[in-house]
Write a protein that holds these residues in place. Structure first.
Motif, mmCIF file in Angstrom:
data_model
loop_
_atom_site.group_PDB
_atom_site.id
_atom_site.type_symbol
_atom_site.label_atom_id
_atom_site.label_comp_id
_atom_site.label_asym_id
_atom_site.label_seq_id
_atom_site.Cartn_x
_atom_site.Cartn_y
_atom_site.Cartn_z
ATOM 1 N N ASP A 158 -2.431 0.528 -4.421
ATOM 2 C CA ASP A 158 -1.887 -0.780 -4.050
ATOM 3 C C ASP A 158 -0.949 -1.219 -5.154
ATOM 4 O O ASP A 158 -1.375 -1.410 -6.302
ATOM 5 N N SER B 45 -4.194 7.145 -2.621
ATOM 6 C CA SER B 45 -3.590 5.903 -2.155
ATOM 7 C C SER B 45 -3.679 4.884 -3.271
ATOM 8 O O SER B 45 -4.542 4.975 -4.157
ATOM 9 N N LYS C 78 0.833 -1.200 0.000
ATOM 10 C CA LYS C 78 0.000 0.000 0.000
ATOM 11 C C LYS C 78 0.868 1.251 0.000
ATOM 12 O O LYS C 78 1.858 1.334 0.726
#
Length: 264
Positions: free
Chosen positions: A241, A239, A221
Motif C-alpha cells: 500500500d 502486494s 494498492k
C-alpha cells in the motif's frame, strides 16, 4: 510518464497537464535513487498519448491526440534538448492506445480504439530522404473496451496484457511476426477485482528476462505478479500500500535495479 534508454543511460519523461511541456530526467546510477534534470522542451502541439521508441539508433516519440486524426512522430536531437516533427500520418480519430513495437529489423506502431474496436498496425521505415515513412500493413476489429495495455517481450517476441471491463476479461496476447499479421490470445480468463479496479497496469523485466506486471489502484494498492514463461498465467509475488492514490506508474532502472515510479 514514459521511459527510454539512450547510450546505455536510462531516462524518464514527464509531461505536464497540458500535454505539451516535457521534462526529461536522467535516472540515477547510484544508490541514492535521485533523478537529475536532463532538459525541458515543448512539443509543437499538445498530445494525450506519448510514447518514446528507438529507430536505427535514434530516439523518436509517437504523439497522438484522440480528438484529432493524425499521429505525429518527433525526433529527439543528439543533445536531448529539443524535438523536431518528422512525420504526420493520417490514422483517424479516437484511438486510445498507441504502442511502438520492434521485431528483428522491422518497426511498427499499433493503435487501438476502445470505443469502436478498430485496431491497426503501421510499419515504419527511414527512407533515403529526410523523415520517417509509414505504411499500414494490417487492420482488424477487436472487441470494444479493451484498455490498460502493457507490453513485454519473451525471446524477442512481442506480448501484451490487456483488460476488458465490459466482459470482465484479462488476456495475454502474442503479436505475430509477419508484416500483415495481427495478434492472437495466449491466455484469456476472468479478471479479478484488482484487475477490474486498477488505475494502471505496467510491465517490466529483470536481468534474467523474466516478465512481471504491477497492478496499481487509485486507492494506492500495488500488486506485483510474475508471468509464466509460457504466458499461460502468473503468480503473485507481493502486494503493498503506497498510502496515496496512483494515477500513473512506470518501471525505472536506478543503480542497475528495476523500481516502480508512482505518481498521484
Amino acid at each position: 510518464m514514459e521511459t527510454f534508454v539512450c547510450d546505455d543511460e536510462h531516462y524518464t519523461l514527464v509531461a505536464d497537464q497540458s500535454g505539451q511541456q516535457i521534462t526529461l530526467l536522467k535516472n540515477s546510477d547510484t544508490a541514492d535513487g535521485e533523478f537529475s534534470l536532463a532538459s525541458r522542451f515543448e512539443l509543437p502541439q499538445a498530445v494525450t498519448l506519448f510514447k518514446p521508441f528507438s529507430l536505427f539508433g535514434q530516439i523518436f516519440f509517437a504523439g497522438y491526440q484522440p480528438g484529432e486524426a493524425y499521429l505525429n512522430l518527433y525526433q529527439l536531437n543528439d543533445a536531448l534538448s529539443a524535438v523536431s516533427k518528422v512525420r504526420s500520418q493520417y490514422v483517424g480519430s479516437g484511438y486510445t492506445m498507441v504502442q511502438p513495437l520492434s521485431y528483428r529489423y522491422d518497426n511498427f506502431i499499433v493503435l487501438y480504439n476502445q470505443a469502436s474496436g478498430d485496431v491497426a498496425k503501421y510499419q515504419m521505415q527511414i527512407p533515403a530522404y529526410h523523415g520517417v515513412g509509414m505504411q499500414q500493413t494490417w487492420s482488424d476489429i477487436w472487441a470494444k473496451t479493451w484498455n490498460r495495455f502493457a507490453f513485454f517481450s519473451f525471446g524477442g517476441e512481442n506480448f501484451f496484457i490487456k483488460t476488458n471491463l465490459s466482459h470482465e476479461k484479462v488476456n495475454i496476447d502474442h503479436f505475430m511476426d509477419g508484416l500483415d499479421q495481427g495478434s492472437h490470445p495466449v491466455l484469456s480468463e476472468q479478471a479479478d477485482n484488482d484487475m477490474l479496479n486498477a488505475q494502471t497496469v505496467v510491465t517490466f523485466q529483470d536481468a534474467k528476462g523474466e516478465a512481471f506486471f504491477a497492478v496499481c489502484s487509485d486507492a494506492g494498492k500495488v500488486i506485483v505478479n510474475r508471468i509464466f514463461p509460457n504466458c499461460e498465467g502468473w503468480d503473485t509475488l507481493c502486494s503493498s500500500d503506497s498510502g496515496a492514490g496512483i494515477r500513473s506508474a512506470v518501471p525505472v532502472v536506478i543503480n542497475h535495479k528495476t523500481c516502480l515510479l508512482l505518481a498521484d
